[in-house]
Design an enzyme around this catalytic site. Sequence first.
Site, PDB file in Angstrom:
ATOM      1  N   ASN A 192      53.223  74.973 -40.663  1.00 21.21           N
ATOM      2  CA  ASN A 192      52.987  74.293 -39.383  1.00 21.21           C
ATOM      3  C   ASN A 192      51.754  73.391 -39.428  1.00 21.21           C
ATOM      4  OD1 ASN A 192      55.202  75.574 -38.200  1.00 21.21           O
ATOM      5  ND2 ASN A 192      53.969  77.342 -37.532  1.00 21.21           N
ATOM      6  N   ASP A 219      48.085  74.487 -49.086  1.00 20.44           N
ATOM      7  CA  ASP A 219      47.160  73.459 -49.561  1.00 20.44           C
ATOM      8  C   ASP A 219      47.441  73.084 -51.018  1.00 20.44           C
ATOM      9  OD1 ASP A 219      46.427  75.990 -50.341  1.00 20.44           O
ATOM     10  OD2 ASP A 219      44.269  75.663 -50.157  1.00 20.44           O
TER      11      ASP A 219
END
Length: 744
Positions: A562, A669
Amino acid sequence: MAGRRAMRPSGSSMRGVVARLAAARSPAVSFLVAAAAGAALVGGVYFWLVVSSFRLPDSRAVGCLPDGEGSWAIGMYYGKSPLELRPIELKGRSNGNSSAWPVANPVLTCATPTEGGYPSNFVADPFLYVQGDTLFLFFETKTVSTMQGDIGVARSLDQGATWEFLGIALDEAWHLSYPFVFKYENEIYMMPEGNKKKELRLYRATKFPLEWTLEKVLIDKPLIDSSLVQYDGLWWLFASDFTRHGIEKNAELEIWYSNSPLGPWSEHKQNPIYRSDKSLGARNGGRLFIFEGSLYRPGQDCSGTYGRKVKLYKIEKLTKEEYKEVPVNLGIEEAKKGRNAWNGMRYHHIDAQQLASGGWVAVMDGDRVPSGDSTRRSLFGYMGFLVAVALVTFVGFVKGAISCYIPPSFWVPLTRRSELSRILPVHRFNLKIRRYSTSIGRNISATKARLSEKTWSNTLFFCVIALIGIVNVCIAVHFLLGGNGAEEAYTHQGQHSQFTMVTMTYEARLWNLKLFVEHYSRCESVREIVVVWNKGNHPTSDAFDSTVPVRIRVEEINSLNNRFRVDPLIKTRAVLELDDDIMMTCSDVEKGFKVWREHPERMVGFYPRMIDGDPLQYRNERYARGKKGYNLILTGAAFMDSEFAFSKYWSQEAKEGRDYVHKNFNCEDLLMNFLYANASSSRTVEYVHPAWAIDTSKLSSVAISRDTQKHYDIRTKCLAKFASIYGPLPQKWLFGMREDGWDK
């Protein structure tokens, strides 16, 4: 003979006294040296922890230097009405050449004329001249070489988004400002303020916009901030008399009228209209304008500090005998970020004009510091330094004086008793001196004994003295070396811009989020904070102390994916993805934003990693430092292009990676780094070293990854998975490659 010769102390006793003096001086000198070293250490630590995080003046700069009059700059505003103006950043104007998506205020600063070869400390008093689709901007620029105001001019071909500095339009031997420019009978005139000449002069353009000639002297009086307007069949001149003093200074308004702007001029019957209240806006704050048949006058509220803000007045009656005006809402939202906003402390001038399209455009000046700020900071700094020196000197003197006891025999000659000596005045004087010195010696000994005792009162006394000294050292360092205290935004290619902050959280971390929003909303370039709410009952936007809009985006499922969801409501290209438990200075955030604008195709972040080995292994920053380079940036604190990054992350090619992230609740990430590397053969990451950063999750029990080794093991597996899908990460990029040293 019965008389005996007076006797002096022996050589050995004199040597003993001198030795005691030297011994007493030694601890005092040692104390002073130690105290000076301690003060230097305290000052250095304070500078490193606090002052160095601010944007400090460049000692090599030829312009934009600290100035007692302020650090004025100029911004653009637009609207359908002059009473409903909005700043350029809300208009959505962009410039790809400077990575300004969008362009933000201020659009003109001291750097504009400085980079054009005319070093300036500030720009202010802007006036527009509209010529078709071209805007000319005339303004006061305080020239560094003469420390007086000249009239500069710039040109915009895109209605104010970008400006080209053309040069100095008017330069006299005296200070010039407030360049009121207007057109009359096909001629262009300028009526600048030049009160040092004690007259109001009118200039005519011989070769617009850079060449002007004196047309005539309108009024033999040192009028300031003079504005003209044609209304109800007459020309009206509003101005203030600069010779006023005391409560009338910046509080006086005069009106003159004529059949022509060239004169002759006659005084209004009620002059002076105002003369005692600085908060009334008596002194003009820009061009008068007519809207829907009504005449409006901007004035300066000078209460508290010069040019505190612009007030707008609607003129209800204007005749040769009468004048009446009432205050109305200016319609411009005041800055909420204090010194971190370019107009956070004051704004004192506006020029609003209607375009041929029917819309309105305006220029306004603003300052992030009050009047006399640099002088005040220097005064406080030197006072702090002097108090610290006085404290150290006092304690050293007391210590030395107590340690240094000199026997009375050093001051008074020793004499042998005789009948003659008893009756001599010299003998009686010596006895008094000996009694006094003995008494002083007893007091010194008693004080020394008391101060030598290791009691709580003595310890407290010296601790208080030391604390006062430390505080004053910090005050001196802060005010003398800390700049103006603002965490200013940086320009790129002469322009400012803005970015959106995105953070992801859930209900257990609400206290973190409130600290996060309160702090980062004060950063100058932050336009909006988007909170990605992953689970639990979400708060409302008004639950936060924020100077910018806060939008809560509630997600349907709890997933780390998200973080990078495509969001069409984000109005900036630049996004700072920042975990809600990371606290760093606004200055460091602004540095990162500037670096990203230099290379918007890269991810620019604050936490580097070096991924290598066979198989690949995830390690901390210490490993990257040991390797002297990095090839990955953690996106928990990184700038990126939202249009490219978010669409790439949610593309079909990234689906397998997203599914892996969702399953393991980790590594989003790392996936973004692999997607960037896969999309380009050039450099895709860049590091910026923060002055300091605090992980607030360490202060609570809600950290996402408290088991470090387990967290690293999962991420090592992620590296193997993503490398098999998307290929390898790039080779190492060295630390310290930037000239400014921001990546060391």
